[in-house]
Design a protein around this motif. Sequence first.
Motif, PDB file in Angstrom:
ATOM      1  N   SER A 202       0.827  -1.209   0.000  1.00 60.21           N
ATOM      2  CA  SER A 202       0.000   0.000   0.000  1.00 60.21           C
ATOM      3  C   SER A 202       0.861   1.259   0.000  1.00 60.21           C
ATOM      4  CB  SER A 202      -0.931  -0.010   1.222  1.00 60.21           C
ATOM      5  OG  SER A 202      -1.667   1.191   1.297  1.00 60.21           O
ATOM      6  N   LEU A 203       1.959   1.248   0.756  1.00 62.58           N
ATOM      7  CA  LEU A 203       2.846   2.411   0.792  1.00 62.58           C
ATOM      8  C   LEU A 203       3.511   2.648  -0.561  1.00 62.58           C
ATOM      9  CD1 LEU A 203       4.574   1.972   4.273  1.00 62.58           C
ATOM     10  CD2 LEU A 203       2.807   3.606   3.639  1.00 62.58           C
ATOM     11  N   ASP A 205       2.286   1.825  -3.503  1.00 59.17           N
ATOM     12  CA  ASP A 205       1.252   2.348  -4.404  1.00 59.17           C
ATOM     13  C   ASP A 205       1.024   3.839  -4.167  1.00 59.17           C
ATOM     14  OD1 ASP A 205       0.949  -0.118  -5.550  1.00 59.17           O
ATOM     15  OD2 ASP A 205      -0.769  -0.692  -4.298  1.00 59.17           O
ATOM     16  N   LYS A 206       0.967   4.245  -2.907  1.00 59.24           N
ATOM     17  CA  LYS A 206       0.791   5.666  -2.611  1.00 59.24           C
ATOM     18  C   LYS A 206       1.977   6.485  -3.107  1.00 59.24           C
ATOM     19  CE  LYS A 206      -2.118   5.073   1.497  1.00 59.24           C
ATOM     20  NZ  LYS A 206      -2.224   5.311   2.958  1.00 59.24           N
ATOM     21  N   ARG A 209       1.665   6.772  -6.949  1.00 60.02           N
ATOM     22  CA  ARG A 209       0.574   7.648  -7.358  1.00 60.02           C
ATOM     23  C   ARG A 209       0.894   9.113  -7.083  1.00 60.02           C
ATOM     24  NH1 ARG A 209      -3.859   4.639  -8.575  1.00 60.02           N
ATOM     25  NH2 ARG A 209      -3.871   2.490  -7.801  1.00 60.02           N
ATOM     26  N   ALA A 210       1.765   9.366  -6.115  1.00 59.11           N
ATOM     27  CA  ALA A 210       2.139  10.753  -5.828  1.00 59.11           C
ATOM     28  C   ALA A 210       3.039  11.326  -6.910  1.00 59.11           C
ATOM     29  CB  ALA A 210       2.835  10.836  -4.475  1.00 59.11           C
TER      30      ALA A 210
END
Length: 222
Positions: A202-203, A205-206, A209-210
């Motif tokens: 999840s980290l 992916d974030k 996406r940033a």
Amino acid sequence: MSPSLLCKDIRRRKRMPGETSDDEPMTLRAEMDSVLKSILDRLSMELGNRFQRLKDLDHSLGFLMDVKQLITSEENLQENCKTAAQYYSEDFDGAELWHDVDDCRMLLRTRRGTDSDIKIPETPLELFNFLVSYGDNLCPNLQRALRILLAVGISAASCERSFSKLKLIKNVLRSTMLQDRLSNLAIISIESEEFKKLNMESLIDKFLRARPGRFGRLYDLK
């Protein structure tokens, strides 16, 4: 020609300010003695400083350690509160701390009168948790004093633990590491239990996406 013998390099002592004579050769034994003496002097100084800080803590907030006497006896209480305020004048006032202790006694007597099964706090931590359960506005000066008392030992151990971790992280193979990366790795190592609870997928992916413009060509971001 006569054969010439090779001589070993002589260990020389660094010339200190104010010395005028030439450097004298220092043997390996003398160098070891000098290093060991400096280590012992450092240990003696650090132990002396540690015990002095513990004495100051006992002189300032030691009366809070005996919770049973604190909530039952009036002996030297007002004087002890004034002494504690002299050490931590920016955190609480001595007179207000004395009134907070008196209010805490009244609260405990009231609770004990309505509920005989209630447990009376016996340690500073139990007393702090008891006060916090009613909110931060109840006996704020007493809460600050207890928080300082409980945090002093932990803060010292945390510093020593941090330096121990730094020695493991920045070794010979990482001698060129910059300060920011070293600090981040140290936090991850010290807080390893919390770090293991994180969801790395999840980290990542974030993070991707940033920065869609930079990594969009490499990853299929939806």
